[in-house]
Scaffold this active site. Structure first.
Site, PDB file in Angstrom:
ATOM      1  N   TYR A 118       0.859  -1.185   0.000  1.00 57.27           N
ATOM      2  CA  TYR A 118       0.000   0.000   0.000  1.00 57.27           C
ATOM      3  C   TYR A 118       0.896   1.236   0.000  1.00 57.27           C
ATOM      4  O   TYR A 118       2.117   1.136  -0.003  1.00 57.27           O
ATOM      5  CB  TYR A 118      -0.963  -0.008   1.205  1.00 57.27           C
ATOM      6  CG  TYR A 118      -2.078   0.991   1.065  1.00 57.27           C
ATOM      7  CD1 TYR A 118      -2.936   0.953  -0.034  1.00 57.27           C
ATOM      8  CD2 TYR A 118      -2.286   1.993   2.018  1.00 57.27           C
ATOM      9  CE1 TYR A 118      -3.965   1.867  -0.176  1.00 57.27           C
ATOM     10  CE2 TYR A 118      -3.314   2.912   1.882  1.00 57.27           C
ATOM     11  CZ  TYR A 118      -4.146   2.846   0.782  1.00 57.27           C
ATOM     12  OH  TYR A 118      -5.165   3.764   0.631  1.00 57.27           O
ATOM     13  N   ARG A 150      -7.041   3.154   2.702  1.00 53.07           N
ATOM     14  CA  ARG A 150      -7.709   1.859   2.565  1.00 53.07           C
ATOM     15  C   ARG A 150      -6.859   0.692   3.079  1.00 53.07           C
ATOM     16  O   ARG A 150      -7.346  -0.426   3.187  1.00 53.07           O
ATOM     17  CB  ARG A 150      -8.086   1.615   1.100  1.00 53.07           C
ATOM     18  CG  ARG A 150      -9.199   2.528   0.608  1.00 53.07           C
ATOM     19  CD  ARG A 150      -9.618   2.184  -0.802  1.00 53.07           C
ATOM     20  NE  ARG A 150     -10.707   3.030  -1.267  1.00 53.07           N
ATOM     21  CZ  ARG A 150     -11.994   2.771  -1.070  1.00 53.07           C
ATOM     22  NH1 ARG A 150     -12.354   1.690  -0.410  1.00 53.07           N
ATOM     23  NH2 ARG A 150     -12.922   3.587  -1.528  1.00 53.07           N
ATOM     24  N   TRP A 167     -13.486  13.670  -0.959  1.00 52.94           N
ATOM     25  CA  TRP A 167     -12.200  13.042  -1.260  1.00 52.94           C
ATOM     26  C   TRP A 167     -11.554  13.555  -2.534  1.00 52.94           C
ATOM     27  O   TRP A 167     -10.331  13.682  -2.614  1.00 52.94           O
ATOM     28  CB  TRP A 167     -12.381  11.526  -1.375  1.00 52.94           C
ATOM     29  CG  TRP A 167     -12.835  10.849  -0.132  1.00 52.94           C
ATOM     30  CD1 TRP A 167     -14.082  10.370   0.134  1.00 52.94           C
ATOM     31  CD2 TRP A 167     -12.052  10.569   1.034  1.00 52.94           C
ATOM     32  NE1 TRP A 167     -14.136   9.813   1.391  1.00 52.94           N
ATOM     33  CE2 TRP A 167     -12.900   9.919   1.967  1.00 52.94           C
ATOM     34  CE3 TRP A 167     -10.721  10.801   1.385  1.00 52.94           C
ATOM     35  CZ2 TRP A 167     -12.459   9.501   3.215  1.00 52.94           C
ATOM     36  CZ3 TRP A 167     -10.280  10.377   2.630  1.00 52.94           C
ATOM     37  CH2 TRP A 167     -11.130   9.738   3.527  1.00 52.94           C
TER      38      TRP A 167
END
Length: 198
Positions: free
Chosen positions: A8, A14, A104
């Site tokens: 990530y 997330r 976002w």
């Protein structure tokens, strides 16, 4: 024991729910954080050209919710039956609806600030109240601890970083966040995890 490797970016985002699931289960994994400036040259190495990706003994899985459910099954966090799992999924999907109320993708900083304030004061609190009113199964939303309680706590952590009073109108959800954050293995991870803006 499988060998886990999580790919990530260097932020919570997330990937954090996945990290929290590993923390809860006290399962070791390699936390690979790919710098943003390196991503353009590495994205073609991943199945959907996006992150997070979980590597399990060389087999790669994409999509954050699919990874969460995979680990939930591995770590016995899906509940005792299909009814419990359905309630857990209900909670997770409801929280995704809440989080999508944040701006976002807004690029203009002035507009983003206005939309953020609107979300935190006008649209998110009523959505949280609806979840609160459906929280009727005791200490955990589905009646026992599931992966979506941990997912909720990750979402709440982000919301609280934006507005420390955001859970004040929902005492059951506030208590759930505090209950999850007090689990020793999760508390240990939160204390030592890298400090990131998001």
């Amino acid at each position: 024991m499988p060998k886990y490797k999580l790919y990530y970016f260097p932020l919570k985002g997330r990937g954090e729910i996945i990290r929290l699931l590993f923390a809860y289960a006290n399962v070791e994994y390699e936390d690979v954080r790919i710098p943003f400036d390196e991503w353009p040259t590495k994205k073609n190495d991943f199945p959907f050209k996006q992150l997070p990706v979980l590597d399990v003994d060389g087999k790669r899985y994409s999509q954050s919710h699919a990874i969460e459910r995979f680990l939930a099954r591995e770590f016995s966090l899906v509940g005792k039956n299909s009814s419990t799992l359905a309630k857990a999924d209900e909670f997770g999907e409801a929280m995704q609806d809440v989080m999508m109320k944040l701006p976002w993708t807004e690029k203009d900083e002035e507009t983003k600030e206005r939309l953020m304030k609107q979300a935190l004061t006008e649209t998110i609190p009523p959505a949280l109240e609806i979840i609160e009113n459906n929280f009727t199964n005791g200490d955990y939303y589905a009646g026992e601890l599931t992966f979506t309680d941990i997912g909720f706590a990750s979402c709440a952590d982000h919301l609280l970083s934006l507005d420390s009073s955001v859970l004040d109108g929902t005492p059951k959800l506030k208590a759930l966040f505090e209950r999850i954050w007090a689990i020793p293995s999760i508390a240990s991870w939160v204390k030592k995890r890298p400090k990131t803006a998001m």
